[in-house]
Design a protein around this motif. Structure first.
Motif, PDB file in Angstrom:
ATOM      1  N   GLN A 191       7.312   2.554   5.208  1.00  0.00           N
ATOM      2  CA  GLN A 191       6.296   2.586   6.276  1.00  0.00           C
ATOM      3  C   GLN A 191       5.017   2.546   4.927  1.00  0.00           C
ATOM      4  N   ALA A 192       4.959   2.936   3.580  1.00  0.00           N
ATOM      5  CA  ALA A 192       4.566   3.179   2.796  1.00  0.00           C
ATOM      6  C   ALA A 192       3.744   1.845   2.382  1.00  0.00           C
ATOM      7  N   THR A 193       4.730   1.571   2.648  1.00  0.00           N
ATOM      8  CA  THR A 193       4.704  -0.148   1.358  1.00  0.00           C
ATOM      9  C   THR A 193       3.579  -1.329   2.677  1.00  0.00           C
ATOM     10  N   ARG A 194       3.840  -0.888   3.977  1.00  0.00           N
ATOM     11  CA  ARG A 194       3.155  -2.000   4.622  1.00  0.00           C
ATOM     12  C   ARG A 194       2.232  -1.571   4.555  1.00  0.00           C
ATOM     13  N   THR A 195       1.379  -0.686   3.991  1.00  0.00           N
ATOM     14  CA  THR A 195      -0.428  -0.504   4.103  1.00  0.00           C
ATOM     15  C   THR A 195      -0.999  -0.779   2.547  1.00  0.00           C
ATOM     16  N   PRO A 196      -2.116  -1.469   2.891  1.00  0.00           N
ATOM     17  CA  PRO A 196      -3.048  -1.698   1.825  1.00  0.00           C
ATOM     18  C   PRO A 196      -3.194  -0.847   0.474  1.00  0.00           C
ATOM     19  N   TRP A 252      -0.414  -0.354  -2.749  1.00  0.00           N
ATOM     20  CA  TRP A 252      -0.919  -1.177  -3.315  1.00  0.00           C
ATOM     21  C   TRP A 252      -2.734  -1.210  -4.283  1.00  0.00           C
ATOM     22  N   LEU A 253      -3.343  -0.605  -3.321  1.00  0.00           N
ATOM     23  CA  LEU A 253      -4.521   0.105  -3.665  1.00  0.00           C
ATOM     24  C   LEU A 253      -4.124   0.653  -5.197  1.00  0.00           C
ATOM     25  N   LEU A 254      -3.582   1.883  -4.812  1.00  0.00           N
ATOM     26  CA  LEU A 254      -3.233   2.891  -5.290  1.00  0.00           C
ATOM     27  C   LEU A 254      -1.522   2.104  -6.966  1.00  0.00           C
ATOM     28  N   PHE A 255      -0.927   1.531  -6.927  1.00  0.00           N
ATOM     29  CA  PHE A 255      -0.304   0.523  -7.772  1.00  0.00           C
ATOM     30  C   PHE A 255      -1.038   0.053  -8.549  1.00  0.00           C
ATOM     31  N   ALA A 271      10.356   9.502  -3.487  1.00  0.00           N
ATOM     32  CA  ALA A 271      10.640   8.206  -3.122  1.00  0.00           C
ATOM     33  C   ALA A 271       9.292   7.299  -3.499  1.00  0.00           C
ATOM     34  N   ILE A 272       8.321   7.256  -2.601  1.00  0.00           N
ATOM     35  CA  ILE A 272       6.938   7.073  -3.125  1.00  0.00           C
ATOM     36  C   ILE A 272       6.366   6.603  -4.168  1.00  0.00           C
ATOM     37  N   LEU A 273       6.330   8.031  -4.456  1.00  0.00           N
ATOM     38  CA  LEU A 273       5.423   8.369  -5.650  1.00  0.00           C
ATOM     39  C   LEU A 273       6.639   7.179  -7.565  1.00  0.00           C
ATOM     40  N   GLY A 274       7.753   7.626  -6.882  1.00  0.00           N
ATOM     41  CA  GLY A 274       8.037   6.814  -8.277  1.00  0.00           C
ATOM     42  C   GLY A 274       8.069   5.267  -8.323  1.00  0.00           C
ATOM     43  N   VAL A 275       7.815   4.543  -6.838  1.00  0.00           N
ATOM     44  CA  VAL A 275       7.850   3.099  -6.580  1.00  0.00           C
ATOM     45  C   VAL A 275       6.750   2.914  -7.248  1.00  0.00           C
ATOM     46  N   ILE A 276       5.858   3.521  -6.500  1.00  0.00           N
ATOM     47  CA  ILE A 276       4.101   3.613  -7.356  1.00  0.00           C
ATOM     48  C   ILE A 276       3.732   3.515  -8.715  1.00  0.00           C
ATOM     49  N   GLY A 288       4.066   1.297 -11.582  1.00  0.00           N
ATOM     50  CA  GLY A 288       2.522  -0.091 -11.790  1.00  0.00           C
ATOM     51  C   GLY A 288       2.110   0.592 -13.178  1.00  0.00           C
ATOM     52  N   THR A 289       2.103   2.095 -13.521  1.00  0.00           N
ATOM     53  CA  THR A 289       2.154   2.834 -15.083  1.00  0.00           C
ATOM     54  C   THR A 289       2.932   2.423 -15.654  1.00  0.00           C
ATOM     55  N   GLY A 290       3.912   2.225 -15.601  1.00  0.00           N
ATOM     56  CA  GLY A 290       5.272   1.798 -16.123  1.00  0.00           C
ATOM     57  C   GLY A 290       4.335   0.044 -16.958  1.00  0.00           C
TER      58      GLY A 290
END
Length: 409
Positions: A218-223, A226-229, A350-355, A358-360
């Protein structure tokens, strides 16, 4: 010890603050070993005669691995809890430190530091602690996240001068060896301090997921996701185009190595009050405004570095160190708390881990790019200008996160 998770609702306020302190200490120790590479980098330039880009590869790989493994760490902490992750990560980090004392080639440094040590340290990092701390401190989430986030700046502050003195007294191989011994000695007490808090209780058979918060899908379907990414990636680029090479930059200008390490370390200590104050303020004035102020402060610090041209500009070095150090990691609490604000629930790890991928990408790219720019131009100044550009990009992306997303079912 029982493996039954302790629900956060049953944790007393005193126990919650003790857990926050334990998270701060654990994150500090793991991060200190990783940040000390900035000192080993300068040593490797002399010992192995590597180029700036070559010696930066290990750090760049480390940041990439950190980001790419964060989703796995997030999934594991949601299922295993903090205690087990710390035991696993501490053993891996200890192994990496001990092996580092025997490396002789660049590929070995890349493998041991960039992969092995990074995976270990990531299991002692923010992705492990933020999910359960955000549940323990629902009304003071920004403050709690900022306290544990400040451990990163605290580690960066004392790691440079301590590593410099260890290398001077023990040699770089001896320094790595004794770091490994220390990690092995504190591993079990650190893990034991968390007990079984931090692992969400198992869901009962037939229990509905309605109203329990966001899933990763659900989170990946929101802008907003990706803005957080982008925020994480731009912040990593802006920070690590400067951070990894600060000491090398100062030494190239003509400053004494130990003196420069001391000045930069003292500036990094300012991140402690800077990060905590920023996180606390973000609970009241909003995450966006708090983050944008820190971006601006970091930009001032980078401009001060651009104005340094000779080793007699001590004041400018101090100003660079203080402004850049004050906000080192200070965006972290606002960004991480914003992630918890936007995507709460049992899948936050899991959500924080995927975002965090971007830091990496940003930190890894910035670390290598700064070294490559030096090799191409003979100066870090282009890299510093790029840092400012990415900080501005991060500010714009963060400001776009003002309105929360709606769950799409």
């Amino acid at each position: 010890m029982s493996d039954i998770a302790i629900p956060e609702a049953r944790v007393t306020p005193r126990r919650a603050w003790l857990l926050l302190a334990a998270a701060f200490l654990t994150f500090s120790i793991g991060a200190a070993f990783m940040h000390s590479y900035t000192v080993f980098l300068v040593t490797f330039l002399t010992v192995f005669n590597w180029s700036r880009a070559e010696v930066s590869v290990a750090y760049a790989v480390s940041q990439l691995v950190n980001g790419l493994t964060s989703p796995l760490v997030g999934l594991l902490v949601d299922r295993l809890g903090a205690r087990r992750l710390i035991l696993i990560g501490g053993c891996i980090l200890t192994t990496g430190l001990l092996i580092s004392a025997h490396v002789n080639a660049l590929w070995q440094v890349i493998l041991v530091y960039g992969v092995v040590m990074t995976i270990g340290a990531n299991c002692l990092g923010l992705v492990v602690f933020v999910p359960f701390l955000s549940r323990l401190f629902t009304t003071k989430r920004g403050l709690a996240v900022s306290v544990v986030q400040s451990a990163n700046g605290f580690a960066r502050a004392f790691s440079a001068p301590v590593a410099t003195m260890m290398i001077a007294g023990l040699g770089w191989r001896g320094a790595y060896l004794w770091q490994g011994v220390f990690m092995a000695a504190v591993l079990v007490p650190l893990a034991a301090s968390f007990g079984n808090v931090g692992k969400p209780p198992p869901r009962r058979r037939g229990e509905t997921v309605h109203g329990e918060g966001w899933t990763l899908h659900q989170a990946t379907r929101t802008p907003h996701f990706w803005l957080l990414f982008l925020v994480y990636m731009f912040t990593g680029l802006g920070s690590f185009l400067v951070a990894l090479h600060q000491l090398a930059f100062a030494v190239d200008i003509g400053f004494d190595k130990l003196y420069a390490a001391y000045v930069l370390g003292m500036g990094a200590f300012l991140s402690l009050p800077g990060v905590i104050l920023t996180g606390w303020v973000s609970d009241y004035v909003g995450r966006e405004l708090s983050a944008i102020v820190t971006y601006g402060t970091s930009i001032i610090g980078v401009i001060c570095a651009l104005l340094i041209h000779s080793p007699d500009q001590h004041l400018m070095l101090w100003l660079h160190s203080c402004f850049f150090g004050l906000t080192w990691g200070a965006r972290g609490p606002a960004i991480t708390a914003k992630t918890a604000d936007l995507f709460p629930g049992p899948n936050l790890g899991a959500i924080l881990g995927v975002i965090t991928i971007g830091t990496g990408l940003g930190a890894g790219g910035g670390s290598w790019l700064a070294g490559a720019v030096f090799d191409w131009t003979g100066s870090y100044r282009v890299a510093f200008w790029l840092s400012i550009l990415f900080y501005v990009g991060g500010s714009v992306a963060f400001w776009a996160l003002r309105r929360p997303p709606a769950i799409r079912r």
